[in-house]
Design an enzyme around this catalytic site. Structure first.
Site, short mmCIF file in Angstrom:
data_model
loop_
_atom_site.label_atom_id
_atom_site.label_comp_id
_atom_site.label_asym_id
_atom_site.label_seq_id
_atom_site.Cartn_x
_atom_site.Cartn_y
_atom_site.Cartn_z
N ASP A 126 -8.12 4.03 1.21
CA ASP A 126 -7.11 4.46 2.19
C ASP A 126 -7.83 4.96 3.45
O ASP A 126 -8.58 5.94 3.39
CB ASP A 126 -6.29 5.59 1.54
CG ASP A 126 -5.17 6.09 2.44
OD1 ASP A 126 -5.17 5.76 3.64
OD2 ASP A 126 -4.30 6.81 1.92
N CYS A 137 -1.23 0.75 7.41
CA CYS A 137 -2.67 0.46 7.59
C CYS A 137 -3.12 -0.77 6.79
O CYS A 137 -3.34 -1.84 7.36
CB CYS A 137 -3.52 1.68 7.17
SG CYS A 137 -3.17 3.18 8.11
N ARG A 138 -3.23 -0.63 5.47
CA ARG A 138 -3.84 -1.69 4.66
C ARG A 138 -2.93 -2.90 4.45
O ARG A 138 -3.35 -4.04 4.71
CB ARG A 138 -4.29 -1.12 3.30
CG ARG A 138 -5.43 -0.14 3.42
CD ARG A 138 -5.61 0.68 2.17
NE ARG A 138 -4.47 1.57 1.94
CZ ARG A 138 -4.31 2.33 0.86
NH1 ARG A 138 -5.20 2.29 -0.11
NH2 ARG A 138 -3.27 3.12 0.75
N SER A 139 -1.69 -2.68 3.98
CA SER A 139 -0.86 -3.86 3.68
C SER A 139 -0.41 -4.64 4.91
O SER A 139 -0.35 -5.87 4.86
CB SER A 139 0.32 -3.51 2.76
OG SER A 139 1.20 -2.58 3.33
N CYS A 142 0.87 -1.18 0.00
CA CYS A 142 0.00 0.00 0.00
C CYS A 142 0.90 1.23 0.00
O CYS A 142 2.08 1.13 -0.37
CB CYS A 142 -0.97 -0.01 1.18
SG CYS A 142 -0.18 0.00 2.81
N ASN A 189 2.37 1.45 4.30
CA ASN A 189 2.71 0.18 4.95
C ASN A 189 2.45 0.24 6.47
O ASN A 189 3.14 -0.41 7.25
CB ASN A 189 4.16 -0.25 4.66
CG ASN A 189 4.48 -1.70 5.04
OD1 ASN A 189 5.61 -2.03 5.38
ND2 ASN A 189 3.50 -2.58 5.01
#
Ligand code: 4NP
Length: 155
Positions: free
Chosen positions: A125, A13-15, A8, A11
């Site tokens: 995001d 939050c999402r990934s 993401c 690196n």
């Protein structure tokens, strides 16, 4: 062996959510010898940082500890070290495609291309929003993890 890199922007939050949830699913299915899992960011503002506390809280609420993960940037070598590089959103995908060395082995794709009914979509995001955004991220990650393991767990 499937070597998988989730990417993401930050690196944090999402990934890392995808990294931690996929890692746990692989352990639960006893497939640790078949997968190598990592995550990284296209941006470099958060290098060395643990996942955002709001992302950690979503995982912890389901008994998954992602506090050990640390943010790192995407490296050119990643395109040879990983078989699959999964981009959380369309911008991450464009950035990865722009940096992929010619002739490297990794298949770069959009994360949600692996979730039926969500092909072509981005994982939003959540960084500047509220808890709801982190809940959405978690739900999409959980569903896609299940779908990816069905796809890759057999071979
Ligand atoms: P991520 O979220 O890409 O899911 O880790 C973000 C984290 C930080 C920033 C943007 C997105 N930021 O602009 O610092």
């Amino acid at each position: 062996m499937h070597r998988v890199l989730f990417v993401c922007l930050g690196n944090i939050c999402r990934s890392p959510t995808a990294h931690g949830v996929f890692r746990q699913a692989v352990i639960d299915a006893d497939l640790q010898d078949r997968f190598e899992i990592e995550s990284a960011g296209t941006g470099d503002w958060h290098l060395g940082k643990a996942p955002d506390p709001r992302a950690q809280a979503q995982a912890a609420a389901r008994g998954i500890d992602i506090s050990d993960l640390r943010a790192r940037a995407v490296f050119p070598e990643d395109f040879d070290d990983y078989d699959h590089i999964l981009a959380m959103d369309a911008q991450n995908l464009a950035d990865l495609k722009a940096m992929q060395p010619v002739g490297s082995r990794a298949k770069v794709s959009l994360f949600l291309d692996h979730l039926s009914g969500h092909e072509g979509e981005s994982v939003p995001d959540p960084y500047y929003g509220g808890e709801e955004g982190f809940q959405t991220v978690y739900a999409l990650v959980e569903a896609t993890t299940e779908s990816l393991l069905k796809q890759w767990g057999k071979a």
